[in-house]
Design a protein around this motif. Structure first.
Motif, PDB file in Angstrom:
ATOM      1  N   GLU A   1       7.638  -5.489 -10.634  1.00 44.28           N
ATOM      2  CA  GLU A   1       6.763  -6.514 -10.059  1.00 44.28           C
ATOM      3  C   GLU A   1       7.029  -6.697  -8.568  1.00 44.28           C
ATOM      4  OE1 GLU A   1       4.248  -8.064 -11.324  1.00 44.28           O
ATOM      5  OE2 GLU A   1       4.459  -8.042 -13.505  1.00 44.28           O
ATOM      6  N   VAL A   2       8.267  -6.528  -8.144  1.00 47.36           N
ATOM      7  CA  VAL A   2       8.577  -6.592  -6.707  1.00 47.36           C
ATOM      8  C   VAL A   2       7.832  -5.476  -5.978  1.00 47.36           C
ATOM      9  CG1 VAL A   2      10.417  -6.406  -4.987  1.00 47.36           C
ATOM     10  CG2 VAL A   2      10.829  -7.657  -7.116  1.00 47.36           C
ATOM     11  N   VAL A   3       7.908  -4.269  -6.512  1.00 46.03           N
ATOM     12  CA  VAL A   3       7.228  -3.122  -5.904  1.00 46.03           C
ATOM     13  C   VAL A   3       5.727  -3.377  -5.800  1.00 46.03           C
ATOM     14  CG1 VAL A   3       6.645  -0.680  -6.248  1.00 46.03           C
ATOM     15  CG2 VAL A   3       8.991  -1.472  -6.607  1.00 46.03           C
ATOM     16  N   LYS A   4       5.182  -4.034  -6.811  1.00 47.26           N
ATOM     17  CA  LYS A   4       3.737  -4.318  -6.839  1.00 47.26           C
ATOM     18  C   LYS A   4       3.261  -4.993  -5.563  1.00 47.26           C
ATOM     19  CE  LYS A   4       2.281  -8.028  -8.823  1.00 47.26           C
ATOM     20  NZ  LYS A   4       2.023  -9.089  -9.829  1.00 47.26           N
ATOM     21  N   TYR A   5       4.050  -5.922  -5.033  1.00 46.35           N
ATOM     22  CA  TYR A   5       3.604  -6.657  -3.848  1.00 46.35           C
ATOM     23  C   TYR A   5       3.486  -5.751  -2.624  1.00 46.35           C
ATOM     24  CZ  TYR A   5       4.254 -10.792  -6.675  1.00 46.35           C
ATOM     25  OH  TYR A   5       4.140 -11.720  -7.673  1.00 46.35           O
ATOM     26  N   GLY A   6       4.375  -4.772  -2.519  1.00 47.22           N
ATOM     27  CA  GLY A   6       4.233  -3.821  -1.428  1.00 47.22           C
ATOM     28  C   GLY A   6       2.991  -2.971  -1.582  1.00 47.22           C
ATOM     29  N   LEU A   7       2.659  -2.629  -2.817  1.00 48.91           N
ATOM     30  CA  LEU A   7       1.517  -1.758  -3.076  1.00 48.91           C
ATOM     31  C   LEU A   7       0.184  -2.485  -2.905  1.00 48.91           C
ATOM     32  CD1 LEU A   7       2.858   0.159  -6.209  1.00 48.91           C
ATOM     33  CD2 LEU A   7       2.889   0.891  -3.811  1.00 48.91           C
ATOM     34  N   ILE A   8       0.178  -3.803  -3.111  1.00 45.37           N
ATOM     35  CA  ILE A   8      -1.084  -4.549  -2.982  1.00 45.37           C
ATOM     36  C   ILE A   8      -1.551  -4.582  -1.530  1.00 45.37           C
ATOM     37  CG2 ILE A   8      -2.151  -6.840  -3.135  1.00 45.37           C
ATOM     38  CD1 ILE A   8      -0.460  -7.338  -5.639  1.00 45.37           C
ATOM     39  N   ASP A   9      -0.701  -5.120  -0.643  1.00 45.99           N
ATOM     40  CA  ASP A   9      -1.185  -5.302   0.725  1.00 45.99           C
ATOM     41  C   ASP A   9      -0.076  -5.315   1.773  1.00 45.99           C
ATOM     42  OD1 ASP A   9       0.046  -7.717   0.225  1.00 45.99           O
ATOM     43  OD2 ASP A   9      -1.697  -8.984   0.652  1.00 45.99           O
ATOM     44  N   ASP A  10       1.068  -4.728   1.460  1.00 49.76           N
ATOM     45  CA  ASP A  10       2.196  -4.790   2.396  1.00 49.76           C
ATOM     46  C   ASP A  10       2.958  -3.466   2.393  1.00 49.76           C
ATOM     47  OD1 ASP A  10       4.323  -5.458   4.016  1.00 49.76           O
ATOM     48  OD2 ASP A  10       4.717  -7.382   3.055  1.00 49.76           O
ATOM     49  N   ALA A  11       2.388  -2.475   3.059  1.00 50.96           N
ATOM     50  CA  ALA A  11       3.007  -1.148   3.096  1.00 50.96           C
ATOM     51  C   ALA A  11       4.384  -1.197   3.740  1.00 50.96           C
ATOM     52  CB  ALA A  11       2.112  -0.171   3.866  1.00 50.96           C
ATOM     53  N   PHE A  12       4.572  -2.121   4.687  1.00 47.37           N
ATOM     54  CA  PHE A  12       5.874  -2.245   5.332  1.00 47.37           C
ATOM     55  C   PHE A  12       6.930  -2.677   4.319  1.00 47.37           C
ATOM     56  CE2 PHE A  12       9.143  -4.825   7.405  1.00 47.37           C
ATOM     57  CZ  PHE A  12       9.604  -3.940   8.364  1.00 47.37           C
ATOM     58  N   PHE A  13       6.565  -3.613   3.419  1.00 46.18           N
ATOM     59  CA  PHE A  13       7.509  -4.064   2.394  1.00 46.18           C
ATOM     60  C   PHE A  13       7.839  -2.925   1.430  1.00 46.18           C
ATOM     61  CE2 PHE A  13       8.166  -6.688  -1.658  1.00 46.18           C
ATOM     62  CZ  PHE A  13       9.498  -6.946  -1.364  1.00 46.18           C
TER      63      PHE A  13
END
Length: 597
Positions: A413-425
């Motif tokens: 789920e943490v990875v999901k947030y980078g994949l949604i709209d935060d390539a830097f994350f």
């Protein structure tokens, strides 16, 4: 494999402030006369870091490639490749490494392909301890381009060749005894972080014991350094609330409840596992603040998100005389949070609700945003309500008691947030995944970024009429998988379904020409690296076909007028909502995914 990596240049230091000489002595003692063998891709730092590391450890430094060049009368590695071919070079490499391992203990840097040879790998296991310098693709590419002397990269597309080599080699590198993330920081910082990882291995793995993959976290055996808490606000006007992320928050829970609900009583809903591990600390904190407390304990697992258990929880809340201005507190993972939240929304038509999530998945996802509910035979979370908490306390110390499988599941789920709209994350996670598994400060950072991302979306679309559907990236696949295994946690837990779903979403997007195959492979590689499943066939005992998957998907809450809604991607950090997916295209894709080995 014990991976220790810190952010901000601060390495985790098992053993506390150990004097350098004692550190070196402890590491040499754990080596038991064996060599420390450095493995990894070209450009990962085996030579530059290895030389400094050897000096710190008081061991000689050897470089297998330099020894091969010397044996070939000074011919360079590219010249050997060009004149004799790769097979000849690998044979020389095999013999040189065998000779060096038979000699005095040393720090031995090997070529990028050396560890791929089974004979060499077995010899390293017998005579050495292997340490992998892991590095992200962009980091390696920048480094190797500076030199331009790598024979395998003398092509028109070195970036693609490097990715292919990483895909081939990383599953083998993961067999190393220890791993450290190689970052673009000063060499001295990398040496410190490598010594910290070696100390963690030395303290936790005497003689032949090793740890594999990301199968140890919170490796330090000394009292951890303090971490600064972070607060994320969920901006919903008069119903806005704070998410506080930090360490030791269970001990402070009474103070926080007394602040937001002075004079209130509290019904704590938890499960039997969490009650044993965390409830005594929470109760002591609440009672210390003068809060009347009753505990309601349910069985662990998805089976508790049911009508009968929901009824029992509501009745026990009422019997405890919990009023509207009192507090229903969820202590546990997503199951407890969803169940307790739905009960809080229902009892007396709405009682005050507080979330104290104790799993990574709950801290970054289910505790934030107000979704509550229970499961039915028709599907997951099909009965429930949007009901916002008054406060969320995410204590990273509570994660130390999690089984590794549950921690990994939350990481999806943490990875999901980078994949949604935060390539830097997402790139930050690629470079710092091992720190999230090992270090409290990294966890606070990862959870805070995740919560901030979700809070921003929830503030825009509280009841999932638009953008909030983005938070379901990977979940249409994942929920279908969970339904088909009948929510059997032995076979598949939610975060594992999400991990497979994320990769499927990117592969399907690539099939439709929306994103590159390289992006899909990058997502799969990162999730595989931390030990998560990425293929449907990774699910134990899988026997269902594409039509069964489709049938399960049509039970999804996002189905509108009989049409499937998917979250797809135009690239990492560029996800979007797509309605009306072509069923035939999806069926064909699912057939291929189910057949994928």
């Amino acid at each position: 494999m014990s991976k220790v990596q810190a952010i901000g240049g601060h390495a985790a230091r098992p053993g506390g402030q150990t004097p350098p000489a004692d550190s070196a002595r402890a590491i040499r003692g754990a080596l038991l006369g064996r060599s420390l063998v450095l493995v990894g891709m070209m450009g990962s730092g085996k030579t530059s870091i290895g030389q400094r590391l050897a000096q710190r450890l008081g061991l000689p430094f050897k470089d297998a490639d330099a020894e091969i060049v010397a044996a070939a009368a000074g011919m360079s590695i590219p010249d050997i490749f060009a004149k004799y071919g790769e097979a000849h070079f690998r044979d020389c490499e095999r013999r040189v490494i065998a000779r060096l391992l038979a000699g005095e203990p040393c720090v031995l840097a090997t070529g990028g392909g050396a560890f791929m040879d089974e004979t060499t790998r077995n010899r390293v296991k017998e005579r050495g301890v292997s340490l992998w310098f892991d590095a992200a693709h962009d980091v390696l590419l920048r480094r190797v381009r500076r030199k331009g002397d790598r024979p395998l990269l003398q092509t028109s597309d070195p970036a693609a060749v490097l990715r292919r080599l990483m895909d081939e080699r990383y599953p083998v590198y993961r067999q190393a005894d220890i791993a450290v993330l190689s970052r673009d920081v000063a060499h001295e910082v990398m040496v410190e972080e490598t010594i910290a990882a070696l100390l963690a291995w030395a303290h936790g793995a005497p003689e032949s014991a090793t740890t594999r993959g990301f199968d140890r976290f919170m490796t330090s055996r000394t009292p951890p350094a303090p971490v600064e808490p972070q607060t994320v606000e969920v901006g919903l006007g008069g119903r806005a609330y704070d998410i506080i992320i930090g360490a030791g928050l269970l001990e402070q829970a009474g103070e926080h409840l007394a602040r937001i609900a002075p004079g209130a009583a509290c019904a704590v809903v938890t499960d039997a596992n969490v009650a044993r591990l965390q409830l005594p600390v929470l109760r002591q904190s609440l009672e210390k603040s003068g809060i009347r407390t009753v505990s309601i304990v349910v069985e662990p697992g998805e089976a508790s998100k049911s009508f009968p258990v929901f009824q029992r929880v509501c009745e026990e809340i009422l019997e405890a005389r919990i009023e509207r201005r009192d507090v229903v507190l969820a202590l546990g993972g997503g199951v407890v949070g969803d169940l307790a939240g739905f009960a809080a929304a229902s009892v007396r038509r709405g009682s005050r609700f507080v979330q104290v999530p104790t799993t990574l998945l709950a801290q970054v996802d289910s505790s934030v945003g107000g979704k509550t509910g229970i499961n039915t035979p028709q599907g997951k979370n099909l009965v429930g309500a949007f009901y916002q908490p008054a406060l969320v306390l995410a204590d990273v110390d509570a994660l130390a008691t999690l089984p590794l499988r549950e921690f990994r599941a939350g990481y999806a789920e943490v990875v999901k947030y980078g994949l949604i709209d935060d390539a830097f994350f997402f790139e930050w996670l690629e470079n710092n995944a091992s720190a999230v598994f090992a270090d409290r400060a990294a966890r606070v950072e990862a959870i805070s970024v995740s919560c901030r991302s979700k809070a921003k979306i929830v503030a825009r679309d509280e009841t999932e009429q638009g953008d909030r559907a983005l938070l379901n990236l990977g979940h249409t696949f994942g929920h279908a998988l969970e339904r088909l295994v009948h929510y059997d946690g032995e076979r598949l837990v939610h975060g594992e379904g999400v991990a497979i779903g994320l990769v499927c979403a990117f592969r399907f997007s690539a099939r439709l020409g929306l994103c590159s195959q390289q992006d899909a492979e990058r997502v799969g590689r990162h999730l595989t690296r931390v030990g998560l499943p990425t293929r449907i066939r990774d699910i134990s005992g899988w026997r269902d076909d594409a039509d069964a998957m489709l049938d399960a998907m049509f039970q999804d809450k996002k189905v509108e007028k009989g049409a499937l809604t998917f979250i797809l991607a135009r690239g990492i950090g560029r996800s979007f909502v797509e309605k009306g997916i072509d069923v035939d295209q999806l069926r064909s894709f699912l057939k291929d995914e189910i057949a994928r080995e």
